[in-house]
Design a protein around this motif. Structure first.
Motif, short mmCIF file in Angstrom:
data_model
loop_
_atom_site.label_atom_id
_atom_site.label_comp_id
_atom_site.label_asym_id
_atom_site.label_seq_id
_atom_site.Cartn_x
_atom_site.Cartn_y
_atom_site.Cartn_z
N THR A 1 6.53 -31.12 -19.26
CA THR A 1 6.86 -30.78 -17.88
C THR A 1 7.30 -29.33 -17.70
O THR A 1 7.15 -28.79 -16.60
CB THR A 1 8.00 -31.69 -17.38
N CYS A 2 7.82 -28.70 -18.74
CA CYS A 2 8.40 -27.36 -18.61
C CYS A 2 7.73 -26.38 -19.56
O CYS A 2 7.55 -26.68 -20.75
CB CYS A 2 9.90 -27.39 -18.87
N ALA A 3 7.38 -25.20 -19.04
CA ALA A 3 6.64 -24.21 -19.82
C ALA A 3 7.59 -23.36 -20.66
O ALA A 3 7.72 -22.15 -20.48
CB ALA A 3 5.81 -23.33 -18.89
N ASP A 4 8.26 -24.01 -21.59
CA ASP A 4 9.21 -23.35 -22.49
C ASP A 4 8.47 -23.04 -23.80
O ASP A 4 8.40 -23.89 -24.70
CB ASP A 4 10.42 -24.26 -22.73
N ARG A 5 7.93 -21.85 -23.90
CA ARG A 5 7.10 -21.51 -25.07
C ARG A 5 7.93 -21.49 -26.36
O ARG A 5 7.46 -21.90 -27.42
CB ARG A 5 6.41 -20.17 -24.86
N ALA A 6 9.16 -21.01 -26.27
CA ALA A 6 10.02 -20.99 -27.45
C ALA A 6 10.28 -22.40 -27.95
O ALA A 6 10.27 -22.65 -29.18
CB ALA A 6 11.34 -20.28 -27.13
N ALA A 7 10.49 -23.33 -27.04
CA ALA A 7 10.71 -24.73 -27.44
C ALA A 7 9.45 -25.31 -28.06
O ALA A 7 9.54 -26.09 -29.03
CB ALA A 7 11.14 -25.55 -26.23
N ALA A 8 8.29 -24.95 -27.54
CA ALA A 8 7.04 -25.45 -28.10
C ALA A 8 6.84 -24.94 -29.52
O ALA A 8 6.42 -25.69 -30.42
CB ALA A 8 5.87 -25.04 -27.22
N ARG B 1 9.66 -22.15 -15.72
CA ARG B 1 8.81 -22.71 -14.66
C ARG B 1 8.27 -24.08 -15.08
O ARG B 1 8.03 -24.34 -16.26
CB ARG B 1 7.64 -21.77 -14.35
N PRO B 2 8.03 -24.95 -14.11
CA PRO B 2 7.41 -26.24 -14.43
C PRO B 2 5.92 -26.07 -14.71
O PRO B 2 5.28 -25.15 -14.18
CB PRO B 2 7.63 -27.06 -13.15
N ILE B 3 5.38 -26.92 -15.56
CA ILE B 3 3.94 -26.92 -15.79
C ILE B 3 3.29 -27.61 -14.60
O ILE B 3 3.64 -28.74 -14.25
CB ILE B 3 3.59 -27.64 -17.10
N ALA B 4 2.34 -26.93 -13.99
CA ALA B 4 1.69 -27.46 -12.78
C ALA B 4 0.59 -28.44 -13.17
O ALA B 4 -0.61 -28.17 -13.01
CB ALA B 4 1.13 -26.31 -11.95
N ASN B 5 1.00 -29.60 -13.68
CA ASN B 5 0.02 -30.58 -14.16
C ASN B 5 -0.95 -31.03 -13.06
O ASN B 5 -2.09 -31.38 -13.36
CB ASN B 5 0.76 -31.78 -14.75
N ASP B 6 -0.50 -31.00 -11.82
CA ASP B 6 -1.37 -31.40 -10.72
C ASP B 6 -2.49 -30.40 -10.46
O ASP B 6 -3.55 -30.77 -9.94
CB ASP B 6 -0.54 -31.59 -9.44
N ARG B 7 -2.30 -29.12 -10.86
CA ARG B 7 -3.32 -28.12 -10.61
C ARG B 7 -4.47 -28.20 -11.61
O ARG B 7 -5.49 -27.53 -11.45
CB ARG B 7 -2.70 -26.71 -10.67
N GLY B 8 -4.32 -29.05 -12.61
CA GLY B 8 -5.37 -29.20 -13.61
C GLY B 8 -6.65 -29.81 -13.10
O GLY B 8 -7.69 -29.80 -13.79
N SER C 1 11.96 -32.00 -19.77
CA SER C 1 13.14 -32.10 -18.91
C SER C 1 12.73 -32.02 -17.45
O SER C 1 11.62 -31.56 -17.14
CB SER C 1 14.14 -30.98 -19.23
N TRP C 2 13.59 -32.52 -16.58
CA TRP C 2 13.32 -32.40 -15.15
C TRP C 2 14.60 -32.52 -14.35
O TRP C 2 15.37 -33.46 -14.59
CB TRP C 2 12.33 -33.47 -14.68
N PRO C 3 14.84 -31.57 -13.43
CA PRO C 3 14.08 -30.34 -13.25
C PRO C 3 14.18 -29.43 -14.48
O PRO C 3 15.05 -29.64 -15.34
CB PRO C 3 14.75 -29.69 -12.04
N CYS C 4 13.31 -28.44 -14.55
CA CYS C 4 13.32 -27.53 -15.68
C CYS C 4 14.56 -26.64 -15.63
O CYS C 4 15.16 -26.43 -14.57
CB CYS C 4 12.07 -26.65 -15.67
N ALA C 5 14.94 -26.12 -16.79
CA ALA C 5 16.11 -25.26 -16.87
C ALA C 5 15.88 -24.00 -16.02
O ALA C 5 14.74 -23.55 -15.85
CB ALA C 5 16.36 -24.87 -18.33
N PRO C 6 16.96 -23.42 -15.49
CA PRO C 6 16.81 -22.18 -14.71
C PRO C 6 16.05 -21.12 -15.49
O PRO C 6 16.31 -20.88 -16.68
CB PRO C 6 18.26 -21.76 -14.46
N ASN D 1 5.91 -34.83 -12.67
CA ASN D 1 6.70 -34.33 -13.81
C ASN D 1 8.00 -35.10 -13.99
O ASN D 1 8.45 -35.33 -15.12
CB ASN D 1 6.99 -32.84 -13.62
N GLY D 2 8.61 -35.50 -12.88
CA GLY D 2 9.86 -36.25 -12.99
C GLY D 2 9.66 -37.57 -13.70
O GLY D 2 10.53 -38.01 -14.48
#
Length: 398
Positions: A101-108, A140-147, A132-137, A168-169
């Motif tokens: 859900t969250c575009a956290d590259r470091a976490a990935a 940005r959230p991954i826009a899964n719907d835009r896929g 996580s949801w909502p994503c941390a400040p 995402n939630g």
């Protein structure tokens, strides 16, 4: 896709279905062989030329899941014919599946390193940040719907209004199994209720909520009496496929908003809870259902086809199943595909160094030339358009 053929094909060996899909792919019109966004050259007789895209977002905590209280957003992307005309247009709702859900590259990166080190505590900590949801400040959230923008644009060129909703939630929640399918179905119904109110009276939560999909600027769109809620189609990918099947099941039709009729359901590489003991929860007997799966799907097994066949065993409507040789799971969603550069995007197919350019499912032995991202989406889009064209647009060519 002939109803007589596919009704009996429900219990044919998988190989027969795969051959049918492969042969049909060779018959895809030449117009579909271009880029997905311009896959069809519309003409006056077949559909409008212009397509407009808007988004809406009513908040990351628009409602809470019953029982757990976890927050879920009400957000989506809409593709529609720029000239809506005066005749109400069928509505297609798209729902993505389970993904980060969250575009956290470091976490990935930390999660990948933890997996290699078999440090499962660190793996879980990194996964928590990605789911996580909502994503941390600042994340940005991954826009899964835009896929599925490519599908939305193609269907809008054919005259449909297409809404791809974000879940995402739900992906970040603790809800699993059949309950997960149930809350996804509830999310679909919540969006449909908003569209029914907007279309009937021009009122409700979507009034003033639309923004241009490219610029983010507010955009006024008058959908009053322009959307036919009596002709609704649903398309769900992965866990979204289970959600649309559950939503359309006979047992759950009474949960549809007043004035809404779902006329066609397409499960794209659906991830059902195949261990369920209550098949009647998914049983569909009067609504056409199509199920598609790639032979190189690394996340959903072949039971997706047989599960859907069982769910429609007593159906008097159309049932269609297709195995697409060389297709994996993720390439149907551009956000999940490596060329997007998005966090957690990957090729999920299984490969063998001795078979370059080929793929199979994990543990499988049936290899096929792997489709590229663009090829897989073109083939998938051709079948999606044909299915909804037949059952929502009464186009008997398909």
């Amino acid at each position: 896709m002939n109803h007589a053929d596919t009704t009996t094909a429900a219990h044919r060996p998988l190989r027969a279905c795969a051959l049918a899909a492969s042969t049909a792919a060779l018959l895809v019109p030449q117009a579909l062989m271009g880029s997905p966004a311009a896959a069809v050259t519309p003409d006056a007789a077949r559909g409008p030329r212009g397509v407009t895209a808007v988004t809406y977002d009513l908040g990351d905590r628009a409602y809470r899941l019953p029982g757990t209280g976890e927050p879920v957003e009400i957000a989506g992307t809409v593709h529609y014919p720029t000239d809506l005309g005066k005749t109400p247009r069928p509505l297609v709702v798209q729902l993505h599946g389970w993904h980060e859900t969250c575009a956290d590259r470091a976490a990935a990166e930390a999660r990948s390193a933890a997996e290699l080190a078999q440090d499962w505590e660190a793996f879980a900590a990194a996964s928590t940040k990605l789911f996580s949801w909502p994503c941390a400040p600042g994340t940005r959230p991954i826009a899964n719907d835009r896929g599925y923008d490519y599908l939305g644009e193609q269907l809008a060129r054919r005259g449909f209004v297409v809404v791809s909703i974000r879940a995402n939630g739900i992906n970040a929640s603790s809800v699993w199994g059949d309950e997960n399918a149930s809350v996804r179905a509830d999310l679909i119904n919540r969006h449909l209720a908003l569209w029914q109110q907007l279309g009937a009276s021009g009122r409700g939560g979507l009034v003033g909520a639309f923004r241009d999909a490219a610029t983010g600027k507010p955009r006024r769109v008058d959908f009053r009496h322009r959307v036919d809620l009596n002709k609704v189609g649903t398309m769900g990918h992965s866990r979204g496929g289970a959600g649309v099947t559950w939503q359309a099941a006979d047992r759950h039709k009474d949960q549809w908003p007043t004035g809404v009729k779902v006329r066609a359901v397409l499960a794209l590489a659906p991830a059902y809870n195949v261990m369920t003991e209550d098949m009647t929860a998914y049983e569909i007997t009067k609504t056409p259902l199509a199920v598609l799966r790639g032979t190189c799907d690394g996340q959903v097994g072949r039971e997706a086809l047989s599960f859907a066949a069982d769910a429609t065993a007593r159906s008097t409507a159309g049932f269609h199943q297709l195995a697409i040789p060389g297709a994996n799971h993720n390439y149907f969603n551009t956000e999940w595909s490596p060329e997007s550069g998005e966090v957690a995007a990957r090729d999920d197919a299984a490969h063998d160094a001795d078979r370059p350019g080929q793929c199979t499912e994990p543990g499988g032995s049936a290899y096929a030339p792997q489709l590229t991202e663009a090829e897989q989406r073109r083939v998938g889009a051709a079948y999606v358009e044909a299915f909804f064209g037949r059952y929502l647009g009464d186009d008997q060519r398909f």
